[in-house]
Scaffold this motif. Structure first.
Motif, PDB file in Angstrom:
ATOM      1  N   ARG A 221      -4.215  -0.833   5.465  1.00 36.62           N
ATOM      2  CA  ARG A 221      -3.428   0.226   4.841  1.00 36.62           C
ATOM      3  C   ARG A 221      -4.333   1.332   4.297  1.00 36.62           C
ATOM      4  NH1 ARG A 221       1.615   0.694   2.584  1.00 36.62           N
ATOM      5  NH2 ARG A 221       2.089  -1.525   2.834  1.00 36.62           N
ATOM      6  N   PHE A 224      -5.722   4.251   6.547  1.00 35.49           N
ATOM      7  CA  PHE A 224      -4.861   5.383   6.864  1.00 35.49           C
ATOM      8  C   PHE A 224      -4.484   6.185   5.623  1.00 35.49           C
ATOM      9  CE2 PHE A 224      -4.503   2.494  10.413  1.00 35.49           C
ATOM     10  CZ  PHE A 224      -4.600   3.362  11.497  1.00 35.49           C
ATOM     11  N   GLU A 225      -4.253   5.512   4.506  1.00 37.51           N
ATOM     12  CA  GLU A 225      -3.928   6.252   3.287  1.00 37.51           C
ATOM     13  C   GLU A 225      -5.096   7.133   2.869  1.00 37.51           C
ATOM     14  OE1 GLU A 225      -0.594   3.427   1.112  1.00 37.51           O
ATOM     15  OE2 GLU A 225      -2.703   3.229   0.521  1.00 37.51           O
ATOM     16  N   VAL A 232       2.578   5.046   4.893  1.00 36.50           N
ATOM     17  CA  VAL A 232       1.957   4.065   5.784  1.00 36.50           C
ATOM     18  C   VAL A 232       2.817   2.809   5.730  1.00 36.50           C
ATOM     19  CG1 VAL A 232      -0.074   2.669   6.272  1.00 36.50           C
ATOM     20  CG2 VAL A 232      -0.347   5.028   5.451  1.00 36.50           C
ATOM     21  N   VAL A 252       0.604  -1.441  11.759  1.00 39.24           N
ATOM     22  CA  VAL A 252       0.628  -0.281  10.882  1.00 39.24           C
ATOM     23  C   VAL A 252       1.291   0.882  11.625  1.00 39.24           C
ATOM     24  CG1 VAL A 252      -0.789   1.446   9.715  1.00 39.24           C
ATOM     25  CG2 VAL A 252      -1.424  -0.981   9.609  1.00 39.24           C
ATOM     26  N   ALA A 254       1.520   4.714  10.735  1.00 40.63           N
ATOM     27  CA  ALA A 254       1.022   5.700   9.771  1.00 40.63           C
ATOM     28  C   ALA A 254       1.579   7.075  10.138  1.00 40.63           C
ATOM     29  CB  ALA A 254      -0.500   5.727   9.799  1.00 40.63           C
TER      30      ALA A 254
END
Length: 260
Positions: A221, A224-225, A232, A252, A254
């Motif tokens: 996570r 991508f955050e 996400v 995931v 995103a």
């Protein structure tokens, strides 16, 4: 940082489809199709290999391109496409430096391909390059596998065999993988053989050390955050059920924070 030589070559590439067998009912195929329906086209299949998903989607009229760093795998993909009467747009590039002439609504990174990028700095670079290829409101879809848990043995061994339909050649793969205790890095060694009438006519050893990086759900996570994706979403395996704490396979999705 220099990119490695491409890895999927020689007997590994020739045996790829044979050892995978019939993939038409694999659950990721249907999961990605639904995401494409929800998120839109065009689609980029990243690490498209021999075209397992790409050719299927093109045959359904989905606007799809493919990219892979292996000329061997792309050559097989082109040959398969020709037999099917398809003409895919294929690019030979490394994910870390991807630079294509168009943008996409849906970027697929199937088969945990992102985990083949080992160095954290190169992973961040790859995600930044992918973000540049997203249309406003587009998504990156990336499955992850947790490759080792503390209760698991540190090494595994297994064997696969398959017969190529067009000429009866048998491919055999003897594999082992191993981890250092507590490490996120998997190492692999694969011994490939091609046999005709029971006689080995070709063999190769492919050692990949390091081979693959494992991610926890939190780490995946964060990838991508930290690159600015929002929201996400994380799903259990290839379903639209929320991820469970115990899932060792999760996907995931995103979203590009720039709205369409």
């Amino acid at each position: 940082m220099n990119l490695p030589d491409y890895e999927y070559k020689g007997l590994m590439a020739q045996a790829w489809d044979v050892l995978r067998g019939d993939t038409s009912t694999w659950p990721d195929r249907f999961f990605y199709l639904e995401l494409i329906r929800r998120c839109g086209q065009p689609v980029l299949d990243i690490g498209c290999g021999t075209g397992r998903l790409l050719l299927d989607y093109l045959a359904q009229g989905i606007d799809s391109d493919g990219v892979d760093n292996s000329p061997d795998m792309l050559g097989i993909c082109r040959a398969k496409a020709s037999r099917l009467g398809l003409a895919p747009t294929l690019y030979e590039q490394f994910l870390e430096n991807i630079s294509l002439p168009r943008q996409y609504r849906t970027l697929l990174i199937p088969s945990s391909t992102l985990q083949l990028v080992i160095e954290p700095a190169m992973v961040r670079q790859a995600i930044a390059r992918l973000a540049d290829h997203l249309l406003p409101g587009g998504v990156i879809v990336a499955p992850f596998m947790i490759l080792w848990k503390p209760e698991d043995p540190l090494s595994f061994e297994w064997e696969q065999t398959g017969v190529r339909a067009e000429d009866g050649a048998t491919f055999r793969r003897l594999s082992r993988s191993w981890h250092a205790a507590g490490s996120a890095i998997e190492h692999t060694e694969d011994h490939y053989q091609m046999l005709i009438d029971g006689t080995v006519i070709a063999e190769e050893v492919h050692r990949r050390s390091p081979a693959t990086r494992s991610y926890t759900q939190t780490q995946a996570r964060s990838l991508f955050e930290s690159a600015g994706f929002n929201p996400v979403e994380m799903y259990s395996q290839f379903t639209f059920e929320p991820v469970n704490a115990g899932d060792t396979l999760f996907t995931v999705v995103a979203h590009n924070a720039t709205k369409g």
